[in-house]
Design a protein around this motif. Structure first.
Motif, PDB file in Angstrom:
ATOM      1  N   ALA A 114       0.557  -1.145   0.283  1.00 31.36           N
ATOM      2  CA  ALA A 114      -0.122   0.013  -0.082  1.00 31.36           C
ATOM      3  C   ALA A 114       0.943   1.396   0.140  1.00 31.36           C
ATOM      4  O   ALA A 114       0.838   2.669  -0.786  1.00 31.36           O
ATOM      5  N   MET A 115       1.877   1.514   1.165  1.00 29.44           N
ATOM      6  CA  MET A 115       2.999   2.253   0.664  1.00 29.44           C
ATOM      7  C   MET A 115       3.467   2.756  -0.763  1.00 29.44           C
ATOM      8  O   MET A 115       3.904   3.902  -0.997  1.00 29.44           O
ATOM      9  N   GLU A 116       3.537   1.441  -1.197  1.00 32.50           N
ATOM     10  CA  GLU A 116       4.265   1.889  -2.836  1.00 32.50           C
ATOM     11  C   GLU A 116       3.468   2.197  -3.550  1.00 32.50           C
ATOM     12  O   GLU A 116       4.055   3.488  -4.453  1.00 32.50           O
ATOM     13  N   SER A 117       1.926   2.197  -3.433  1.00 25.00           N
ATOM     14  CA  SER A 117       1.130   2.434  -4.518  1.00 25.00           C
ATOM     15  C   SER A 117       0.973   4.320  -3.858  1.00 25.00           C
ATOM     16  O   SER A 117       1.082   4.771  -5.145  1.00 25.00           O
ATOM     17  N   GLY A 118       1.233   4.269  -2.515  1.00 23.50           N
ATOM     18  CA  GLY A 118       1.330   5.635  -2.259  1.00 23.50           C
ATOM     19  C   GLY A 118       1.960   6.776  -2.752  1.00 23.50           C
ATOM     20  O   GLY A 118       2.135   7.530  -3.284  1.00 23.50           O
ATOM     21  N   VAL A 119       3.477   6.354  -2.834  1.00 28.91           N
ATOM     22  CA  VAL A 119       4.432   6.813  -2.838  1.00 28.91           C
ATOM     23  C   VAL A 119       4.497   6.570  -4.481  1.00 28.91           C
ATOM     24  O   VAL A 119       5.111   7.766  -4.964  1.00 28.91           O
ATOM     25  N   LEU A 120       4.093   5.826  -5.525  1.00 27.31           N
ATOM     26  CA  LEU A 120       3.770   6.352  -7.150  1.00 27.31           C
ATOM     27  C   LEU A 120       2.725   6.738  -6.975  1.00 27.31           C
ATOM     28  O   LEU A 120       3.261   7.788  -7.991  1.00 27.31           O
ATOM     29  N   VAL A 121       1.829   7.573  -7.303  1.00 28.72           N
ATOM     30  CA  VAL A 121       0.967   8.929  -6.047  1.00 28.72           C
ATOM     31  C   VAL A 121       1.439   9.920  -6.443  1.00 28.72           C
ATOM     32  O   VAL A 121       1.447  11.174  -6.878  1.00 28.72           O
ATOM     33  N   ALA A 122       2.545   9.978  -4.843  1.00 32.31           N
ATOM     34  CA  ALA A 122       3.203  10.506  -4.834  1.00 32.31           C
ATOM     35  C   ALA A 122       4.183  11.181  -6.018  1.00 32.31           C
ATOM     36  O   ALA A 122       4.111  12.824  -6.462  1.00 32.31           O
ATOM     37  N   MET A 123       4.660  10.457  -6.424  1.00 30.79           N
ATOM     38  CA  MET A 123       5.511  11.215  -7.626  1.00 30.79           C
ATOM     39  C   MET A 123       5.108  11.165  -8.196  1.00 30.79           C
ATOM     40  O   MET A 123       5.829  12.443  -9.587  1.00 30.79           O
ATOM     41  N   ALA A 124       3.493  10.784  -9.215  1.00 32.66           N
ATOM     42  CA  ALA A 124       3.503  11.476 -10.034  1.00 32.66           C
ATOM     43  C   ALA A 124       2.087  12.706  -9.943  1.00 32.66           C
ATOM     44  O   ALA A 124       2.676  13.481 -10.498  1.00 32.66           O
ATOM     45  N   LEU A 125       2.179  13.289  -8.621  1.00 32.25           N
ATOM     46  CA  LEU A 125       2.170  14.401  -8.339  1.00 32.25           C
ATOM     47  C   LEU A 125       3.635  15.165  -8.386  1.00 32.25           C
ATOM     48  O   LEU A 125       2.672  16.605  -9.164  1.00 32.25           O
ATOM     49  N   ASP A 126       4.551  14.844  -7.948  1.00 31.15           N
ATOM     50  CA  ASP A 126       6.028  15.898  -8.167  1.00 31.15           C
ATOM     51  C   ASP A 126       6.051  15.881 -10.216  1.00 31.15           C
ATOM     52  O   ASP A 126       6.609  17.083 -10.080  1.00 31.15           O
ATOM     53  N   ARG A 127       5.467  14.595 -11.049  1.00 34.89           N
ATOM     54  CA  ARG A 127       6.182  14.678 -12.250  1.00 34.89           C
ATOM     55  C   ARG A 127       4.818  16.355 -12.812  1.00 34.89           C
ATOM     56  O   ARG A 127       5.343  16.872 -13.491  1.00 34.89           O
ATOM     57  N   PHE A 128       3.461  16.318 -12.202  1.00 32.17           N
ATOM     58  CA  PHE A 128       2.689  17.047 -12.551  1.00 32.17           C
ATOM     59  C   PHE A 128       2.658  18.454 -12.331  1.00 32.17           C
ATOM     60  O   PHE A 128       2.943  19.186 -13.845  1.00 32.17           O
ATOM     61  N   VAL A 129       3.827  18.251 -11.357  1.00 32.16           N
ATOM     62  CA  VAL A 129       3.739  19.829 -11.127  1.00 32.16           C
ATOM     63  C   VAL A 129       5.035  20.408 -11.450  1.00 32.16           C
ATOM     64  O   VAL A 129       5.130  21.054 -12.388  1.00 32.16           O
ATOM     65  N   THR A 130       6.169  19.361 -12.064  1.00 28.49           N
ATOM     66  CA  THR A 130       7.572  19.381 -12.397  1.00 28.49           C
ATOM     67  C   THR A 130       6.579  20.248 -14.005  1.00 28.49           C
ATOM     68  O   THR A 130       7.872  21.391 -14.725  1.00 28.49           O
ATOM     69  N   ILE A 131       6.425  19.631 -13.901  1.00 24.27           N
ATOM     70  CA  ILE A 131       6.304  19.834 -16.460  1.00 24.27           C
ATOM     71  C   ILE A 131       4.624  20.897 -16.252  1.00 24.27           C
ATOM     72  O   ILE A 131       5.125  21.942 -17.326  1.00 24.27           O
ATOM     73  N   CYS A 132       3.233  20.907 -15.649  1.00 28.98           N
ATOM     74  CA  CYS A 132       2.175  21.546 -15.607  1.00 28.98           C
ATOM     75  C   CYS A 132       2.553  22.859 -14.706  1.00 28.98           C
ATOM     76  O   CYS A 132       1.782  24.022 -14.840  1.00 28.98           O
ATOM     77  N   ASN A 133       3.599  23.543 -14.004  1.00 33.37           N
ATOM     78  CA  ASN A 133       3.634  24.313 -12.979  1.00 33.37           C
ATOM     79  C   ASN A 133       5.132  24.140 -12.573  1.00 33.37           C
ATOM     80  O   ASN A 133       5.449  25.061 -11.566  1.00 33.37           O
ATOM     81  N   PRO A 134       6.049  24.981 -13.715  1.00 33.91           N
ATOM     82  CA  PRO A 134       7.788  24.532 -12.787  1.00 33.91           C
ATOM     83  C   PRO A 134       7.361  25.421 -12.244  1.00 33.91           C
ATOM     84  O   PRO A 134       8.905  25.693 -11.579  1.00 33.91           O
TER      85      PRO A 134
END
Length: 320
Positions: A114-134
């Motif tokens: 469950a933590m691994e799934s949560g980390v993947l969500v957090a990493m998706a958020l990081d990628r979203f902010v990096t590209i969409c709101n750098p």
């Protein structure tokens, strides 16, 4: 902690259970153990190196690499809680497992998955902010926010799965004590019970839906927004840069959710009998992502490659 929670119903749960290994392939266990040994080496070495690089290199002290360090730690715990016992089964036929170890293994497998799934969500958020709101990346993902996200991932993983061992422990087990896998998985243990398992089945299903569907939906939404943003980038070079930024994370998502989805489908809708294919898939579900994640990030992430090459390359000696 797990033992204390479960002490009230100890007379119902067998003191010793047995892990069946891989059905029909017991004679080949020694040969089967060879790739498992290699996977174990890759998991420990790869994730250990990633953790070392991230902790010791100041330039990697960024949100993306903080989440990657969490992913490596989770992968290590998942593998260390399952692989040594698998190898003991393959090498020595050590199929017996104590009730406390089995219940603890249930907790660690499900909580850290469950933590691994949560980390993947957090990493998706990081990628979203990096590209969409750098321009606002540093304002949105501050160290405090990143630490809170990490804490939430841990609390969610523990909170959703801490009940699995106690739910399994409260049931009566009056028949076979042999688990048809190489590790103690919640539903595999519950299937041995001779009492009503409706609560266990329902709770496990709700948790699986919440984590699987919920997390995948958030990740899909994040990448949908990323694709919309990338389409409007002015140059092919910008497209390539954005694609390179997300490639590693997309691969890791597929490695984790692909085998996991197949395993859940086979558990819920497959035949009641456990085949060698089902057991092998259950093992891949736990071992495949931890082994491949550090390789993917090591190959695709320039900062990690550069830091690793800097450590491994011999120092140039001035002949003068």
């Amino acid at each position: 902690m797990i033992t204390t929670i479960l002490s009230n119903n100890s007379q119902l749960f067998p003191h010793t259970l047995f892990l069946a290994g891989i059905p029909g392939l017991h004679a080949a266990h020694i040969r089967i153990s060879l790739p498992f040994c290699f996977i174990f080496f890759v998991v420990v070495t790869g994730n250990g190196v990633l953790l070392f690089l991230i902790l010791t290199e100041c330039s990697l002290h960024q949100p993306m690499f903080f989440f990657l360090a969490m992913l490596s730690f989770v992968d290590l715990v998942l593998s260390l809680s399952t692989l040594p016992k698998m190898l003991a089964i393959f090498w020595f036929g050590a199929t017996a497992i104590s009730s406390h170890f089995c219940l603890s293994q249930i907790f660690f497998i499900h909580a850290f998955s469950a933590m691994e799934s949560g980390v993947l969500v957090a990493m998706a958020l990081d990628r979203f902010v990096t590209i969409c709101n750098p321009l606002h990346y540093g304002i949105i993902l501050t160290p405090i926010v990143v630490a809170k996200i990490g804490g939430l991932v841990v609390l969610r993983g523990v909170g959703l799965t801490i009940s699995f061992p106690s739910l399994a422990h409260r049931l009566p087990y009056c028949g076979s004590h042999t688990i048809a896998y190489t590790y103690c998985e919640h539903m595999a243990v519950v299937k041995l019970a001779c009492g009503a398992t409706t609560v266990d089945n329902l709770y496990a299903f709700v948790v699986a839906i919440f984590l699987g569907v919920g997390d995948v939906t958030f990740i899909a939404y994040s990448y949908g927004q990323i694709v919309r943003t990338v389409i409007h980038f002015p140059s092919p070079e910008a497209h390539a840069t954005a694609g390179s930024t997300c490639t590693a994370h997309v691969c890791v998502i597929l490695f984790f959710y692909g085998p996991g989805f197949l395993f859940v489908v086979m558990q819920r809708f497959g035949p009641h009998t456990v085949s060698a294919a089902k057991v092998i898939l259950a093992n891949l579900y736990l071992l495949f992502p931890p082994a491949l994640d550090p390789i993917v990030y090591g190959v695709k992430t320039k900062q990690i490659r550069d830091r690793l090459f800097k450590i491994l390359s011999p120092k140039q000696i001035d002949p003068t």
